[in-house]
Design an enzyme around this catalytic site. Sequence first.
Site, PDB file in Angstrom:
ATOM      1  N   HIS A  58       0.796  -1.235   0.000  1.00  0.00           N
ATOM      2  CA  HIS A  58       0.000   0.000   0.000  1.00  0.00           C
ATOM      3  C   HIS A  58       0.827   1.282   0.000  1.00  0.00           C
ATOM      4  O   HIS A  58       0.287   2.370  -0.127  1.00  0.00           O
ATOM      5  CB  HIS A  58      -0.952   0.032   1.204  1.00  0.00           C
ATOM      6  CG  HIS A  58      -0.266   0.418   2.480  1.00  0.00           C
ATOM      7  ND1 HIS A  58       0.446  -0.482   3.245  1.00  0.00           N
ATOM      8  CD2 HIS A  58      -0.152   1.601   3.124  1.00  0.00           C
ATOM      9  CE1 HIS A  58       0.946   0.141   4.300  1.00  0.00           C
ATOM     10  NE2 HIS A  58       0.601   1.405   4.252  1.00  0.00           N
TER      11      HIS A  58
HETATM   12  C1  UD1 Z   1      -2.058   6.206   5.108  1.00  0.00           C
HETATM   13  C2  UD1 Z   1      -0.761   6.752   5.681  1.00  0.00           C
HETATM   14  C3  UD1 Z   1       0.291   5.658   5.674  1.00  0.00           C
HETATM   15  C4  UD1 Z   1      -0.213   4.411   6.386  1.00  0.00           C
HETATM   16  C5  UD1 Z   1      -1.537   3.977   5.790  1.00  0.00           C
HETATM   17  C6  UD1 Z   1      -2.092   2.832   6.593  1.00  0.00           C
HETATM   18  C7  UD1 Z   1      -0.354   9.150   5.243  1.00  0.00           C
HETATM   19  C8  UD1 Z   1       0.394  10.132   4.433  1.00  0.00           C
HETATM   20  N1  UD1 Z   1      -0.266   7.862   4.871  1.00  0.00           N
HETATM   21  O1  UD1 Z   1      -1.806   5.868   3.755  1.00  0.00           O
HETATM   22  O2  UD1 Z   1       1.438   6.115   6.375  1.00  0.00           O
HETATM   23  O3  UD1 Z   1       0.745   3.384   6.232  1.00  0.00           O
HETATM   24  O4  UD1 Z   1      -2.463   5.074   5.847  1.00  0.00           O
HETATM   25  O5  UD1 Z   1      -3.015   2.083   5.873  1.00  0.00           O
HETATM   26  O6  UD1 Z   1      -1.003   9.526   6.185  1.00  0.00           O
HETATM   27  N2  UD1 Z   1      -9.087   5.269   0.564  1.00  0.00           N
HETATM   28  C9  UD1 Z   1     -10.327   4.704   0.473  1.00  0.00           C
HETATM   29  N3  UD1 Z   1     -10.989   4.431   1.640  1.00  0.00           N
HETATM   30  C10 UD1 Z   1     -10.493   4.705   2.870  1.00  0.00           C
HETATM   31  C11 UD1 Z   1      -9.222   5.300   2.947  1.00  0.00           C
HETATM   32  C12 UD1 Z   1      -8.521   5.574   1.783  1.00  0.00           C
HETATM   33  O7  UD1 Z   1     -10.830   4.429  -0.623  1.00  0.00           O
HETATM   34  O8  UD1 Z   1     -11.153   4.428   3.882  1.00  0.00           O
HETATM   35  C13 UD1 Z   1      -8.330   5.525  -0.700  1.00  0.00           C
HETATM   36  C14 UD1 Z   1      -8.575   6.941  -1.251  1.00  0.00           C
HETATM   37  O9  UD1 Z   1      -8.567   6.861  -2.643  1.00  0.00           O
HETATM   38  C15 UD1 Z   1      -7.338   7.686  -0.804  1.00  0.00           C
HETATM   39  C16 UD1 Z   1      -6.265   6.600  -0.812  1.00  0.00           C
HETATM   40  O10 UD1 Z   1      -6.935   5.410  -0.429  1.00  0.00           O
HETATM   41  O11 UD1 Z   1      -7.027   8.757  -1.628  1.00  0.00           O
HETATM   42  C17 UD1 Z   1      -5.123   6.881   0.125  1.00  0.00           C
HETATM   43  O12 UD1 Z   1      -5.579   7.121   1.452  1.00  0.00           O
HETATM   44  P1  UD1 Z   1      -4.725   8.019   2.480  1.00  0.00           P
HETATM   45  O13 UD1 Z   1      -5.354   7.983   3.823  1.00  0.00           O
HETATM   46  O14 UD1 Z   1      -4.445   9.347   1.894  1.00  0.00           O
HETATM   47  O15 UD1 Z   1      -3.337   7.293   2.535  1.00  0.00           O
HETATM   48  P2  UD1 Z   1      -2.975   5.760   2.716  1.00  0.00           P
HETATM   49  O16 UD1 Z   1      -2.354   5.287   1.454  1.00  0.00           O
HETATM   50  O17 UD1 Z   1      -4.128   5.017   3.259  1.00  0.00           O
HETATM   51  N1  UDP Z   2      -4.076  -4.877   8.886  1.00  0.00           N
HETATM   52  C1  UDP Z   2      -5.377  -5.333   9.018  1.00  0.00           C
HETATM   53  N2  UDP Z   2      -6.057  -5.677   7.886  1.00  0.00           N
HETATM   54  C2  UDP Z   2      -5.507  -5.614   6.645  1.00  0.00           C
HETATM   55  C3  UDP Z   2      -4.170  -5.153   6.530  1.00  0.00           C
HETATM   56  C4  UDP Z   2      -3.487  -4.770   7.678  1.00  0.00           C
HETATM   57  O1  UDP Z   2      -5.902  -5.424  10.127  1.00  0.00           O
HETATM   58  O2  UDP Z   2      -6.187  -5.939   5.665  1.00  0.00           O
HETATM   59  C5  UDP Z   2      -3.356  -4.488  10.108  1.00  0.00           C
HETATM   60  C6  UDP Z   2      -2.014  -5.151  10.298  1.00  0.00           C
HETATM   61  O3  UDP Z   2      -2.157  -6.401  10.959  1.00  0.00           O
HETATM   62  C7  UDP Z   2      -1.243  -4.138  11.107  1.00  0.00           C
HETATM   63  C8  UDP Z   2      -1.789  -2.812  10.613  1.00  0.00           C
HETATM   64  O4  UDP Z   2      -3.044  -3.110   9.996  1.00  0.00           O
HETATM   65  O5  UDP Z   2      -1.566  -4.251  12.490  1.00  0.00           O
HETATM   66  C9  UDP Z   2      -0.840  -2.237   9.605  1.00  0.00           C
HETATM   67  O6  UDP Z   2      -1.458  -1.213   8.915  1.00  0.00           O
HETATM   68  P1  UDP Z   2      -1.004  -0.738   7.468  1.00  0.00           P
HETATM   69  O7  UDP Z   2      -0.262  -1.818   6.796  1.00  0.00           O
HETATM   70  O8  UDP Z   2      -2.226  -0.209   6.820  1.00  0.00           O
HETATM   71  O9  UDP Z   2      -0.084   0.515   7.808  1.00  0.00           O
HETATM   72  P2  UDP Z   2       1.436   0.709   8.276  1.00  0.00           P
HETATM   73  O10 UDP Z   2       1.707  -0.145   9.446  1.00  0.00           O
HETATM   74  O11 UDP Z   2       2.312   0.394   7.103  1.00  0.00           O
HETATM   75  O12 UDP Z   2       1.500   2.169   8.572  1.00  0.00           O
END
Ligand code: UD1
Ligand code: UDP
Length: 363
Positions: A207
Site C-alpha cells: 500500500h
Molecule cells: C495512510 C498513511 C500511511 C499508512 C496507511 C495505513 C499518510 C500520508 N499515509 O496511507 O502512512 O501506512 O495510511 O493504511 O497519512 N481510501 C479509500 N478508503 C479509505 C481510505 C482511503 O478508498 O477508507 C483511498 C482513497 O482513494 C485515498 C487513498 O486510499 O485517496 C489513500 O488514502 P490516504 O489515507 O491518503 O493514505 P494511505 O495510502 O491510506
Molecule cells: N491490517 C489489518 N487488515 C488488513 C491489513 C493490515 O488489520 O487488511 C493491520 C495489520 O495487521 C497491522 C496494521 O493493519 O496491524 C498495519 O497497517 P497498514 O499496513 O495499513 O499501515 P502501516 O503499518 O504500514 O503504517
Amino acid sequence: MLKIVSVVGARPQFIKAAAVSRVLRSTEGVKEILVHTGQHYDANMSDVFFEELEIPRPDYNLGIGSGTHGAQTGKMLEAIEKVLLEEKPDWVLVYGDTNSTLAGALAAVKLHIPVAHVEAGLRSFNRHMPEEINRVLTDHASDLLFAPTKTAVMNLRHEGIPEERIKLVGDVMYDAALFYGKMAEGQSQILNKLGLKPKEYILATVHRAENTDDPVRLKVIFDALCEIAGEIKVVLPLHPRTREALIKSGMYDKVASAICLTEPVGYLDMVMLEKNARLIATDSGGVQKEAFFYRVPCVTLREETEWVELVELGWNILLNPVFCDIVTVIENILEQFNKMDLNAYKQSSAAKKIIAYLIDDVI
Ligand code: UD1
Ligand code: UDP
C-alpha cells in the site's frame, strides 16, 4: 482529573490506540477524549477495528476523508484545533506517522498543549516518504516521545531532542499482538472462509505510495507476486489505494485471476492470516513486525525500513523491487529459512508505561 485527547485516523492507529486506550480507560483519574479524523472511512478500514477491538466510539469524528497531503492535513489541523479549544486537555496523544499524526501534533503545539508521540524516533532517512516528514516534524513538536526501540532512542538523540523527553517504552503493537492474538485464535474464521491450510500460502500486503504510485514498481511487484502464485497460493487483502492503482494501470484483472485478493480484513482475521502464513511479503510497517512476533519469515518490498533491528537480525529481508529478483529471493527463503528465536521487540506493557509517564509528568 487528567484529560487526554487521543487523535487517530488511519488503520494502524486504531490498532495502536486500542492497546493504549484499554489501559488508559482502566486507570483512575484519567479521562480520554477520542478524536477520529476520518482519514480512513471505509467500514473495512475503520469501523471493523472499533467493533472488534472494542475501541470506544470516538467523541469526535471529523469526517475529513481523502485528499492531497496539503488539503487533507490542513482540514484536519483546522478541525482538531476547534476540538482542542473546546476540550482544553492536559495532553494530546498522537500515534505513528500519518497525516492525522502530524495534524494532531501541530494543532496542539500551537495552542501550547503538551503533545505525546507514540512510536517516536523511527526513521527511514528517505525524505520522499510522506511518513518520514510526518515523523520528523511530529517528534520535534512533541514534549514526550515514546520510543519503541533503542534505535529510535538513538535517532532522537542524534537530532538533539532533550534526553528528558525521550522514554523507551517498547512497542504498543506488541501489546496489541499479545492481547488480541489470543482473541483471534478463538474468533477468526478466515482460514476456513478462504480455504487456506496453515503454512501453505504466502500473505502479501502492498500500500505504500512509493510502490502504488510508481507504475514501474507496481508492475514489478505484482508481476512477481503473480509468478509466485503459480507455485504457492498468494493471499492479498487489498488496500483501497492499491486497488485504484491496479485498476488505473490495467493490471487488476490479471492480478485478480492469479492472486487470492480479498477486501481489507479486520485485525483478528489479519492476525490469523499472518500466524499461519509460510512467508509474508509486505511494504507495511506494522505487518513487518507482526511477521516477527509470530515468527513468520518476511520480505519487505522496500529499499529501507524504520524497523532496522529485524533486518540486522536476519529476520526480515529488504527487497528493493526494482533491483532485486523478488521471485528468486522468495523461492530461496521458502526452501531454507533458518528460524531464530530473538527478543528485539519483545518488550511488552508499552501501554502501561506510556500512561505512567503521562500521569507522572503532570503531577
Ligand atoms: C495512510 C498513511 C500511511 C499508512 C496507511 C495505513 C499518510 C500520508 N499515509 O496511507 O502512512 O501506512 O495510511 O493504511 O497519512 N481510501 C479509500 N478508503 C479509505 C481510505 C482511503 O478508498 O477508507 C483511498 C482513497 O482513494 C485515498 C487513498 O486510499 O485517496 C489513500 O488514502 P490516504 O489515507 O491518503 O493514505 P494511505 O495510502 O491510506
Ligand atoms: N491490517 C489489518 N487488515 C488488513 C491489513 C493490515 O488489520 O487488511 C493491520 C495489520 O495487521 C497491522 C496494521 O493493519 O496491524 C498495519 O497497517 P497498514 O499496513 O495499513 O499501515 P502501516 O503499518 O504500514 O503504517
